[in-house]
Scaffold this motif. Structure first.
Motif, mmCIF file in Angstrom:
data_model
loop_
_atom_site.group_PDB
_atom_site.id
_atom_site.type_symbol
_atom_site.label_atom_id
_atom_site.label_comp_id
_atom_site.label_asym_id
_atom_site.label_seq_id
_atom_site.Cartn_x
_atom_site.Cartn_y
_atom_site.Cartn_z
ATOM 1 N N LEU A 13 0.824 -1.207 0.000
ATOM 2 C CA LEU A 13 0.000 0.000 0.000
ATOM 3 C C LEU A 13 0.862 1.262 0.000
ATOM 4 C CD1 LEU A 13 -2.772 1.235 -0.007
ATOM 5 C CD2 LEU A 13 -2.933 0.787 2.435
ATOM 6 N N ILE A 16 2.192 2.111 -3.416
ATOM 7 C CA ILE A 16 1.192 2.807 -4.233
ATOM 8 C C ILE A 16 1.133 4.287 -3.838
ATOM 9 C CG2 ILE A 16 -1.289 2.999 -4.729
ATOM 10 C CD1 ILE A 16 -1.381 -0.114 -4.376
ATOM 11 N N LEU A 17 1.098 4.555 -2.541
ATOM 12 C CA LEU A 17 1.040 5.947 -2.071
ATOM 13 C C LEU A 17 2.296 6.719 -2.465
ATOM 14 C CD1 LEU A 17 -0.507 5.344 1.455
ATOM 15 C CD2 LEU A 17 -1.616 6.451 -0.475
ATOM 16 N N LYS A 20 1.985 7.434 -6.279
ATOM 17 C CA LYS A 20 0.907 8.349 -6.689
ATOM 18 C C LYS A 20 0.914 9.675 -5.929
ATOM 19 C CE LYS A 20 -0.850 5.201 -9.396
ATOM 20 N NZ LYS A 20 -0.789 5.268 -10.826
ATOM 21 N N ILE A 23 -3.966 10.114 -3.459
ATOM 22 C CA ILE A 23 -4.800 9.138 -4.157
ATOM 23 C C ILE A 23 -6.066 8.855 -3.357
ATOM 24 C CG2 ILE A 23 -3.549 7.195 -3.131
ATOM 25 C CD1 ILE A 23 -3.850 5.731 -5.855
ATOM 26 N N ILE A 28 -6.757 3.692 -5.415
ATOM 27 C CA ILE A 28 -5.919 2.699 -4.732
ATOM 28 C C ILE A 28 -6.336 1.306 -5.181
ATOM 29 C CG2 ILE A 28 -5.380 1.615 -2.514
ATOM 30 C CD1 ILE A 28 -5.601 4.422 -1.231
ATOM 31 N N TYR A 32 -3.882 -1.377 -7.078
ATOM 32 C CA TYR A 32 -3.460 -2.532 -6.291
ATOM 33 C C TYR A 32 -3.193 -3.727 -7.199
ATOM 34 C CZ TYR A 32 -2.881 -3.744 -1.401
ATOM 35 O OH TYR A 32 -2.350 -4.013 -0.166
ATOM 36 N N ILE A 42 -8.398 -2.781 2.601
ATOM 37 C CA ILE A 42 -7.547 -1.611 2.357
ATOM 38 C C ILE A 42 -7.888 -0.503 3.344
ATOM 39 C CG2 ILE A 42 -6.967 0.206 0.700
ATOM 40 C CD1 ILE A 42 -7.295 -1.916 -1.509
ATOM 41 N N TYR A 66 -5.781 10.212 0.205
ATOM 42 C CA TYR A 66 -4.705 9.740 1.072
ATOM 43 C C TYR A 66 -3.348 10.156 0.529
ATOM 44 C CZ TYR A 66 -8.351 6.927 3.170
ATOM 45 O OH TYR A 66 -9.493 6.523 3.815
#
Length: 123
Positions: A13, A16-17, A20, A23, A28, A32, A42, A66
Motif C-alpha cells: 500500500l 502505491i502511495l 501516486k 490518491i 488505490i 493494487y 484496504i 490519502y
C-alpha cells in the motif's frame, strides 16, 4: 526519528502511495496488484497506518484523498539501518564485506562502488 515498521501488506500500500503521492480509495483499488484485496481490507490497512502516523488524508465531502506522511527514502534508510544492526552487529564494514563477496558483482559494478566510496572520502 521514530522507528518505521511496515508489514508486507502495508508495504504494498505504501508503494502505491509513494508512487501516486495523493490518491483516493477507488484509485488505490485500481492500482493494487492482483489478487486485489477487498476495499474494507484496504480501509483497515489505511486506518492502521494512520494510527502509526504513516498516512494522512484530506477530506473532500465524503471522499478521502490519502497521502504518505513518510518519505520512501526515509523508510529505506531505516530498513537498511535495522538490517545492518540485526545481521551485522551494526557494522557497515561487515555488511559491505558480505555484500561485495556474495552479490556476484561485475568488475564494472565494483569499480562504481569504489568510485562512490572515493567520492565520500573526498568530502
Amino acid at each position: 526519528m521514530k522507528e518505521i515498521k511496515l508489514t508486507d501488506s502495508e508495504k504494498v500500500l505504501m508503494d502505491i502511495l509513494w508512487e501516486k503521492k495523493n490518491i483516493f480509495m477507488k484509485d488505490i483499488l485500481e492500482a493494487y496488484p492482483e489478487p486485489k484485496p477487498a476495499a474494507t481490507t484496504i480501509a483497515t490497512l489505511l486506518k492502521r497506518m494512520q494510527n502509526k502516523d504513516l498516512v494522512g488524508y484530506k477530506l473532500y465531502g465524503n471522499s478521502r484523498e490519502y497521502y504518505p506522511k513518510v518519505e520512501k527514502g526515509e523508510y529505506f534508510k531505516e530498513e537498511m539501518t535495522s538490517m545492518i544492526d540485526r545481521f551485522f552487529n551494526s557494522s557497515v564494514t561487515q555488511f559491505a564485506s558480505f555484500f561485495t563477496s556474495n552479490a556476484k558483482l561485475s568488475q564494472k559494478q565494483l569499480k562504481e562502488l569504489r568510485d562512490i566510496i572515493d567520492d565520500q572520502i573526498k568530502e
